[in-house]
Scaffold this motif. Structure first.
Motif, short mmCIF file in Angstrom:
data_model
loop_
_atom_site.label_atom_id
_atom_site.label_comp_id
_atom_site.label_asym_id
_atom_site.label_seq_id
_atom_site.Cartn_x
_atom_site.Cartn_y
_atom_site.Cartn_z
N ILE A 142 0.88 -1.17 0.00
CA ILE A 142 0.00 0.00 0.00
C ILE A 142 0.92 1.22 0.00
N GLN A 143 0.88 1.98 -1.07
CA GLN A 143 1.85 3.05 -1.31
C GLN A 143 1.18 4.41 -1.22
N LEU A 144 1.75 5.28 -0.38
CA LEU A 144 1.27 6.66 -0.24
C LEU A 144 2.38 7.60 -0.68
N LEU A 145 2.10 8.43 -1.70
CA LEU A 145 3.09 9.36 -2.23
C LEU A 145 2.61 10.80 -2.06
N GLU A 146 3.53 11.66 -1.67
CA GLU A 146 3.20 13.07 -1.51
C GLU A 146 3.41 13.82 -2.83
N LYS A 147 2.46 14.68 -3.15
CA LYS A 147 2.55 15.48 -4.37
C LYS A 147 3.57 16.59 -4.16
N ASN A 148 4.52 16.69 -5.09
CA ASN A 148 5.57 17.70 -5.04
C ASN A 148 6.34 17.67 -3.71
N GLY A 149 6.53 16.47 -3.19
CA GLY A 149 7.24 16.33 -1.92
C GLY A 149 7.94 14.99 -1.83
N GLY A 150 8.57 14.73 -0.70
CA GLY A 150 9.33 13.50 -0.52
C GLY A 150 8.89 12.66 0.65
N ARG A 151 7.74 13.01 1.26
CA ARG A 151 7.28 12.24 2.43
C ARG A 151 6.45 11.05 1.94
N HIS A 152 7.14 10.03 1.47
CA HIS A 152 6.48 8.85 0.92
C HIS A 152 6.49 7.71 1.95
N LEU A 153 5.39 6.96 2.00
CA LEU A 153 5.28 5.84 2.93
C LEU A 153 4.73 4.61 2.21
N GLU A 154 5.03 3.44 2.79
CA GLU A 154 4.53 2.20 2.19
C GLU A 154 4.31 1.15 3.27
N LEU A 155 3.18 0.46 3.18
CA LEU A 155 2.88 -0.68 4.05
C LEU A 155 3.02 -1.97 3.24
N ASP A 156 3.66 -2.98 3.83
CA ASP A 156 3.77 -4.28 3.19
C ASP A 156 2.94 -5.27 4.00
N VAL A 157 1.89 -5.81 3.37
CA VAL A 157 0.92 -6.66 4.06
C VAL A 157 0.98 -8.07 3.49
N LYS A 158 1.15 -9.05 4.36
CA LYS A 158 1.21 -10.43 3.92
C LYS A 158 -0.18 -11.06 3.88
N ASN A 159 -0.27 -12.19 3.19
CA ASN A 159 -1.57 -12.81 2.96
C ASN A 159 -2.23 -13.28 4.26
N LYS A 160 -1.44 -13.68 5.26
CA LYS A 160 -2.03 -14.17 6.51
C LYS A 160 -2.84 -13.07 7.21
N LYS A 161 -2.46 -11.81 7.00
CA LYS A 161 -3.23 -10.71 7.57
C LYS A 161 -4.54 -10.52 6.79
#
Length: 281
Positions: free
Chosen positions: A252-271
């Motif tokens: 799950i990828q969250l990107l900031e417009k015209n910025g560098g505060r990017h985050l990402e969640l990695d979720v496995k199938n068991k969840k």
């Protein structure tokens, strides 16, 4: 002597039949011509197909492709990066026909609206997806997922004073509902460029078109373009139901417009398998 001639003739006939069978069993390849399409970074190209789209394969991750929301035969394409290297796109439609495109970058004059020619003369039909008929129902289930008290824990990333948290996964019929909270603890407004879902390989492969598959939401509850300073927004994304194969995960990828505060969640199938079933409306 007559018997000998008969035997020889039978041998000749059998040899001829065998040779003919071998000849006709050979495969002959027919070249499928590719169409050239110019696309841009800031404009979307739309291609209308005569039948519903069943399969799409990207030659490169430098392009973005999705079916038009609620429609089955309109493909939307744009560049994910500027000045990308020429690549290709393959589409298979419900009538079993394969279409091949060579994509080139042209920011100044991309081709915006294209229609695949049909053999019959009538106008181009638009094919609505089955989900579009249930749009109101999906919206109501999204609201149920938003207010549901059951939460999952441990799926969050917190950096740059921005917190991305997956706190609920729900299902009803053929749709899954992902409840995601974004908290802005900084004094600077967070402008959202993209919040996207991908199925990725755990082990990175140098060259493969199937390394990353994007899952496109059918509906987004509380969809906003920005998170104000020191505030929070909770989204609910309605996605077609899925599970994750072995050696893959959901990003799950969250990107900031015209910025560098990017985050990402990695979720496995068991969840994801611990999904909560929403009550029937």
């Amino acid at each position: 002597m007559k018997k000998v001639r008969t035997v020889v003739m039978m041998y000749v006939i059998l040899f001829t039949i065998g040779a003919f069978a071998q000849h006709t069993s050979k495969n002959y390849f027919v070249n499928i011509e590719s169409d050239s399409v110019s696309i841009g970074y800031s404009k979307t190209t739309n291609i209308v197909f005569p039948y519903a789209i069943k399969s799409v394969d990207l030659g490169s991750q430098d392009i973005l492709v999705q079916k038009a929301k609620g429609l089955e035969n309109i493909l939307q394409i744009k560049a994910a990066k500027r000045e990308f290297i020429q690549t290709n796109l393959t589409v298979v439609t419900a009538d079993g026909k394969l279409y091949s495109f060579v994509l080139s970058y042209n920011e100044q004059s991309p081709q915006l609206n294209l229609s695949i020619n049909k053999t019959k003369a009538e106008g181009q039909e638009i094919y609505f997806s089955d989900e579009s008929r249930n749009g109101e129902e999906i919206e109501e289930y999204s609201k149920l997922a938003f207010y549901d008290k059951k939460k999952i824990r441990g799926e969050n990333e917190n950096k740059h004073d921005i917190k991305l948290q997956l706190n609920g996964i729900f299902i009803q019929k053929n749709m899954m509902y992902f409840r995601i909270a974004v908290r802005n603890n900084s004094t600077i407004t967070y402008d959202i460029d993209q919040l996207r879902f991908f199925i990725r390989d755990t082990k990175k492969v140098k060259r493969t078109a199937s390394q990353e598959i994007e899952i496109l939401p059918f509906y987004i509850l509380n969809d906003v373009a920005a998170i104000d300073e020191e505030s929070e927004n909770t989204f609910v994304f309605a996605l077609p139901k899925f599970t994750i194969p072995e050696e893959k995960y959901l990003a799950i990828q969250l990107l900031e417009k015209n910025g560098g505060r990017h985050l990402e969640l990695d979720v496995k199938n068991k969840k994801i398998e611990k999904v909560t079933v929403l009550p029937t409306l």
